[in-house]
Enzyme design. Structure first.
Site, PDB file in Angstrom:
ATOM      1  N   ASP A  97       0.805  -1.226   0.000  1.00  0.00           N
ATOM      2  CA  ASP A  97       0.000   0.000   0.000  1.00  0.00           C
ATOM      3  C   ASP A  97       0.837   1.276   0.000  1.00  0.00           C
ATOM      4  OD1 ASP A  97      -2.241  -1.653   0.107  1.00  0.00           O
ATOM      5  OD2 ASP A  97      -2.261  -1.652   2.298  1.00  0.00           O
ATOM      6  N   LYS A 129       1.812   2.101  -5.057  1.00  0.00           N
ATOM      7  CA  LYS A 129       2.366   1.525  -6.293  1.00  0.00           C
ATOM      8  C   LYS A 129       1.451   1.785  -7.491  1.00  0.00           C
ATOM      9  CE  LYS A 129       2.417  -2.505  -4.262  1.00  0.00           C
ATOM     10  NZ  LYS A 129       2.106  -2.089  -2.890  1.00  0.00           N
ATOM     11  N   ASN A 150      -5.308 -10.158  -3.459  1.00  0.00           N
ATOM     12  CA  ASN A 150      -4.996  -9.547  -2.158  1.00  0.00           C
ATOM     13  C   ASN A 150      -4.483  -8.132  -2.380  1.00  0.00           C
ATOM     14  OD1 ASN A 150      -2.681 -10.604  -3.396  1.00  0.00           O
ATOM     15  ND2 ASN A 150      -1.738 -11.314  -1.510  1.00  0.00           N
ATOM     16  N   GLY A 183      -4.484  -4.384  -3.819  1.00  0.00           N
ATOM     17  CA  GLY A 183      -5.469  -3.361  -4.167  1.00  0.00           C
ATOM     18  C   GLY A 183      -4.683  -2.134  -4.562  1.00  0.00           C
ATOM     19  N   HIS A 184      -4.647  -1.843  -5.848  1.00  0.00           N
ATOM     20  CA  HIS A 184      -3.823  -0.736  -6.346  1.00  0.00           C
ATOM     21  C   HIS A 184      -4.741   0.376  -6.836  1.00  0.00           C
ATOM     22  CE1 HIS A 184      -0.242  -3.699  -7.116  1.00  0.00           C
ATOM     23  NE2 HIS A 184      -0.611  -3.614  -5.856  1.00  0.00           N
ATOM     24  N   GLN A 236       2.098  -6.116  -3.046  1.00  0.00           N
ATOM     25  CA  GLN A 236       2.529  -6.178  -1.650  1.00  0.00           C
ATOM     26  C   GLN A 236       3.826  -5.378  -1.458  1.00  0.00           C
ATOM     27  OE1 GLN A 236       1.471  -9.572  -3.098  1.00  0.00           O
ATOM     28  NE2 GLN A 236      -0.471  -8.637  -2.586  1.00  0.00           N
ATOM     29  N   THR A 294      -7.454  -1.099   0.676  1.00  0.00           N
ATOM     30  CA  THR A 294      -8.138  -1.019  -0.621  1.00  0.00           C
ATOM     31  C   THR A 294      -8.905  -2.314  -0.897  1.00  0.00           C
ATOM     32  OG1 THR A 294      -6.250   0.291  -1.329  1.00  0.00           O
ATOM     33  CG2 THR A 294      -7.715  -0.444  -3.058  1.00  0.00           C
ATOM     34  N   THR A 341      -9.671  -4.861   1.718  1.00  0.00           N
ATOM     35  CA  THR A 341     -10.530  -5.334   2.808  1.00  0.00           C
ATOM     36  C   THR A 341     -11.211  -4.205   3.594  1.00  0.00           C
ATOM     37  OG1 THR A 341      -8.635  -5.327   4.291  1.00  0.00           O
ATOM     38  CG2 THR A 341      -9.123  -7.408   3.170  1.00  0.00           C
ATOM     39  N   ARG A 398      -5.512   0.693   8.442  1.00  0.00           N
ATOM     40  CA  ARG A 398      -4.086   0.353   8.411  1.00  0.00           C
ATOM     41  C   ARG A 398      -3.406   0.905   9.659  1.00  0.00           C
ATOM     42  NH1 ARG A 398      -3.677   2.581   2.278  1.00  0.00           N
ATOM     43  NH2 ARG A 398      -4.589   0.803   1.218  1.00  0.00           N
ATOM     44  N   LEU A 455       3.757  12.477   0.948  1.00  0.00           N
ATOM     45  CA  LEU A 455       4.444  13.506   1.732  1.00  0.00           C
ATOM     46  C   LEU A 455       3.436  14.514   2.282  1.00  0.00           C
ATOM     47  CD1 LEU A 455       7.260  14.488   2.621  1.00  0.00           C
ATOM     48  CD2 LEU A 455       7.288  15.953   0.586  1.00  0.00           C
TER      49      LEU A 455
HETATM   50  P1  GDP Z   1      -0.748   0.283  -3.531  1.00  0.00           P
HETATM   51  O1  GDP Z   1      -1.329  -0.989  -3.034  1.00  0.00           O
HETATM   52  O2  GDP Z   1       0.724   0.388  -3.269  1.00  0.00           O
HETATM   53  O3  GDP Z   1      -1.075   0.550  -4.968  1.00  0.00           O
HETATM   54  O4  GDP Z   1      -1.427   1.438  -2.680  1.00  0.00           O
HETATM   55  P2  GDP Z   1      -3.006   1.582  -2.349  1.00  0.00           P
HETATM   56  O5  GDP Z   1      -3.685   2.052  -3.570  1.00  0.00           O
HETATM   57  O6  GDP Z   1      -3.517   0.376  -1.667  1.00  0.00           O
HETATM   58  O7  GDP Z   1      -2.960   2.707  -1.239  1.00  0.00           O
HETATM   59  C1  GDP Z   1      -2.413   3.965  -1.477  1.00  0.00           C
HETATM   60  C2  GDP Z   1      -3.508   5.015  -1.214  1.00  0.00           C
HETATM   61  O8  GDP Z   1      -2.907   6.286  -1.117  1.00  0.00           O
HETATM   62  C3  GDP Z   1      -4.511   5.111  -2.338  1.00  0.00           C
HETATM   63  O9  GDP Z   1      -5.752   5.483  -1.798  1.00  0.00           O
HETATM   64  C4  GDP Z   1      -3.947   6.220  -3.205  1.00  0.00           C
HETATM   65  O10 GDP Z   1      -4.952   6.882  -3.961  1.00  0.00           O
HETATM   66  C5  GDP Z   1      -3.379   7.144  -2.155  1.00  0.00           C
HETATM   67  N1  GDP Z   1      -2.200   7.920  -2.556  1.00  0.00           N
HETATM   68  C6  GDP Z   1      -1.169   7.559  -3.371  1.00  0.00           C
HETATM   69  N2  GDP Z   1      -0.221   8.526  -3.379  1.00  0.00           N
HETATM   70  C7  GDP Z   1      -0.661   9.499  -2.555  1.00  0.00           C
HETATM   71  C8  GDP Z   1      -0.113  10.744  -2.110  1.00  0.00           C
HETATM   72  O11 GDP Z   1       0.996  11.150  -2.479  1.00  0.00           O
HETATM   73  N3  GDP Z   1      -0.853  11.464  -1.211  1.00  0.00           N
HETATM   74  C9  GDP Z   1      -2.064  11.045  -0.767  1.00  0.00           C
HETATM   75  N4  GDP Z   1      -2.702  11.817   0.109  1.00  0.00           N
HETATM   76  N5  GDP Z   1      -2.610   9.882  -1.157  1.00  0.00           N
HETATM   77  C10 GDP Z   1      -1.912   9.123  -2.030  1.00  0.00           C
HETATM   78  P1  IMO Z   2      -0.862  -4.225  -2.189  1.00  0.00           P
HETATM   79  O1  IMO Z   2      -0.390  -4.820  -3.487  1.00  0.00           O
HETATM   80  C1  IMO Z   2      -0.950  -4.541   2.157  1.00  0.00           C
HETATM   81  C2  IMO Z   2      -1.159  -8.574   3.873  1.00  0.00           C
HETATM   82  C3  IMO Z   2      -2.427  -8.977   4.582  1.00  0.00           C
HETATM   83  C4  IMO Z   2      -1.857  -9.934   5.630  1.00  0.00           C
HETATM   84  C5  IMO Z   2      -0.737 -10.631   4.870  1.00  0.00           C
HETATM   85  C6  IMO Z   2      -1.125 -12.000   4.309  1.00  0.00           C
HETATM   86  O2  IMO Z   2      -2.154  -3.512  -2.289  1.00  0.00           O
HETATM   87  O3  IMO Z   2       0.219  -3.434  -1.558  1.00  0.00           O
HETATM   88  P2  IMO Z   2      -2.637 -12.754   2.254  1.00  0.00           P
HETATM   89  O4  IMO Z   2      -4.091 -12.536   1.983  1.00  0.00           O
HETATM   90  O5  IMO Z   2      -1.737 -12.220   1.201  1.00  0.00           O
HETATM   91  O6  IMO Z   2      -2.315 -14.175   2.610  1.00  0.00           O
HETATM   92  O7  IMO Z   2      -2.349 -11.918   3.602  1.00  0.00           O
HETATM   93  O8  IMO Z   2      -0.376  -9.753   3.807  1.00  0.00           O
HETATM   94  N1  IMO Z   2      -1.333  -8.090   2.486  1.00  0.00           N
HETATM   95  C7  IMO Z   2      -1.233  -6.805   2.123  1.00  0.00           C
HETATM   96  N2  IMO Z   2      -1.027  -5.690   2.852  1.00  0.00           N
HETATM   97  N3  IMO Z   2      -1.031  -4.441   0.828  1.00  0.00           N
HETATM   98  C8  IMO Z   2      -1.215  -5.548   0.068  1.00  0.00           C
HETATM   99  O9  IMO Z   2      -1.184  -5.517  -1.278  1.00  0.00           O
HETATM  100  C9  IMO Z   2      -1.355  -6.798   0.717  1.00  0.00           C
HETATM  101  N4  IMO Z   2      -1.560  -8.068   0.291  1.00  0.00           N
HETATM  102  C10 IMO Z   2      -1.535  -8.842   1.379  1.00  0.00           C
HETATM  103  O10 IMO Z   2      -3.071  -7.880   5.163  1.00  0.00           O
HETATM  104  O11 IMO Z   2      -1.272  -9.196   6.667  1.00  0.00           O
HETATM  105 MG    MG Z   3      -2.893  -1.656  -1.852  1.00  0.00          MG
END
Ligand code: GDP
Ligand code: IMO
Ligand code: MG
Length: 426
Positions: free
Chosen positions: A12, A15, A37, A39-40, A220, A295, A297, A301, A328
């Site tokens: 999270d 990415k 698992n 969520g991007h 992840q 994203t 579940t 966080r 930032l």
């Molecule tokens: P990922 O799994 O690495 O793709 O990240 P997620 O999408 O699960 O979580 C990142 C969250 O932060 C998302 O809701 C994005 O829209 C948000 N996000 C990403 N970059 C920024 C940022 O620079 N500032 C803020 N406030 N939110 C951001």
């Molecule tokens: P993205 O790609 C954050 C965590 C779960 C749990 C552990 C094992 O969005 O960054 P699983 O279902 O994979 O067996 O769960 O890994 N986890 C993540 N945490 N971002 C993710 O993906 C995750 N994918 C799995 O919360 O702690």
């Molecule tokens: Mg994510």
């Protein structure tokens, strides 16, 4: 050009946002591990897209590939394809014939196992771990099997009895394994996806030989890696950069860049050690301001200060050539900002994380403090627009990690990103 992008912390990191942004300069965007698992999130023109399986280059309508190292829930993929196409997005998506399929019994097993654990992992309950177990046990259903009833039935005939026994032994309902409506549904999706089935390694290697560019999208993060993470509190795949080559079938000498995405603080969802976790109002405020809810579940966080000790290990694990620092903006207006620069482990000061998870859980962070800034930075366009104190923070992280931070993200939107060197966009 072949670029690998991975999460440098516990997932999270943002990415999805960075992949979307970089995708404009690439021909192919490829997922190499994990499953739904992940969520991007991609935010374009104020609209939010949450992608679980479709690579985050979707919005630029690039060639998208799901590699054979991914574990794929066909229902989720089909739902995602439909939802994106209903928005008018054209998907040029290929799925490797060998991609492992997450079957309904994997999800059942995941839930049963997690329920039985006294010390929970906090999985996403998507069947990820059990699908990978089957891959390594050589008892997997693959993408190709969904395109042909005879293939699938033959596989299930062999696999089913052991699965039924495992589910029954754990107190679950074993009929899920051969439940006909599920099988029919999977075959129906397989039929619809048939034309998209491909050989990902071949496609990528041909693309690279024709001077096309490929962006590999990690899911992840480093400390959820099944080997190098904080076992047992990890996912079941190899999340570091080196895994991209092995999973995609591309030789390591083909790699040109390795980009790490790293948050300006740290978060974790699920259980497991996180030395800088803040269980106070500052952590609460980071969660609120950063909208730190899963994203996939929706779980809150856990939030904490930037951990440069873990950061250093992540750089070792991935060999980053550059970093994208995200979120930032979330630190604006705090009274002070802390950076963890060492750990106290049983009275000894250490600058690198202990290899043992049990020892890591005992580490107490040693902080240095920096002044924060009060300005809203979400509209900053160039690095010089950032207040001096924000730039000092970025540069301090760069010093501690020893890798260039070439992009700074100041909001979820595609445009809310500063490239330090406009000439050289990542
Ligand atoms: P990922 O799994 O690495 O793709 O990240 P997620 O999408 O699960 O979580 C990142 C969250 O932060 C998302 O809701 C994005 O829209 C948000 N996000 C990403 N970059 C920024 C940022 O620079 N500032 C803020 N406030 N939110 C951001
Ligand atoms: P993205 O790609 C954050 C965590 C779960 C749990 C552990 C094992 O969005 O960054 P699983 O279902 O994979 O067996 O769960 O890994 N986890 C993540 N945490 N971002 C993710 O993906 C995750 N994918 C799995 O919360 O702690
Ligand atoms: Mg994510």
């Amino acid at each position: 050009m072949f670029t690998i992008l991975t999460g440098a912390q516990f997932g999270d990191e943002g990415k999805g946002k960075i992949i979307d942004l970089l995708a404009q300069n690439y021909d192919l965007v490829v997922r190499f591990q994990g499953g739904d698992n992940a969520g991007h999130t991609v935010v374009v023109g104020g609209k939010k897209y949450k992608l679980h399986l479709v690579p985050s280059g979707a919005l630029y309508e690039k060639r998208l590939l799901v590699g054979p190292g991914v574990v794929l829930n066909p229902r989720v993929l089909w739902g995602e394809i439909q939802s994106l196409e209903s928005e008018g997005i054209k998907l040029d998506l290929g799925i490797d014939a060998k991609t492992s399929i997450i079957m309904p019994y994997h999800i059942e097993l995941d839930a049963l196992r997690e329920k039985a654990r006294t010390e929970k992992i906090g999985t996403t309950n998507r069947g990820i771990g059990f699908a990978y177990v089957d891959k390594f046990a050589r008892e997997e259903v693959q993408m190709e099997d969904l395109t042909d009833r005879t293939l699938l039935e033959k596989k299930l005939e062999e696999i089913a009895p052991a699965k039924e026994k495992a589910i029954a032994d754990m107190g679950g309902d074993p009929t899920v394994v051969r439940y006909a409506p599920f099988i029919d549904e999977y075959l129906e999706i397989g039929k619809r996806l048939k034309d998209r089935v491909t050989d990902v390694s071949r496609e990528i290697n041909i693309a690279l030989s024709e001077e096309q560019s490929v962006l590999a999208e990690g899911a992840q993060g480093a400390f959820l890696d099944v080997i190098h993470g904080t076992q047992k509190f990890v996912t079941s795949s190899f999340t570091t950069a080196g895994s991209a080559c092995a999973n995609l079938g591309v030789g390591p000498v083909m790699v040109d860049n390795v980009v790490g995405v790293i948050k300006a603080y740290i978060t974790r969802v699920g259980e497991g050690p996180m030395p800088t976790e803040l269980k106070d109002e500052i952590g609460e405020s980071m969660r609120e301001r950063g909208a730190e809810f899963g994203t996939t579940t929706g779980r809150p966080r856990r939030c904490g200060w930037f951990d440069a000790v873990l950061g250093l290990k992540s750089i070792y694990l991935n060999g980053y050539t550059e970093l994208a620092l995200t979120k930032l903006d979330v630190l604006s207006g705090l009274e002070e900002i802390k950076i963890c620069v060492g750990y106290d482990l049983d009275g000894e000061k250490i600058g690198y994380p202990p290899e043992s998870t049990v020892q890591l859980a005992k580490c107490k962070p040693i902080y240095e403090s920096m002044p924060s800034w009060t300005e809203d930075i979400t509209t900053a366009e160039i690095y010089e627009d950032l207040p001096q104190k924000a730039r000092d923070y970025v540069e301090r992280l760069e010093d501690l990690l020893g890798v260039d931070i070439s992009a700074v993200s100041v909001g979820p939107g595609r445009e809310q990103t500063i490239f330090r060197d406009e000439e050289e966009e990542l």
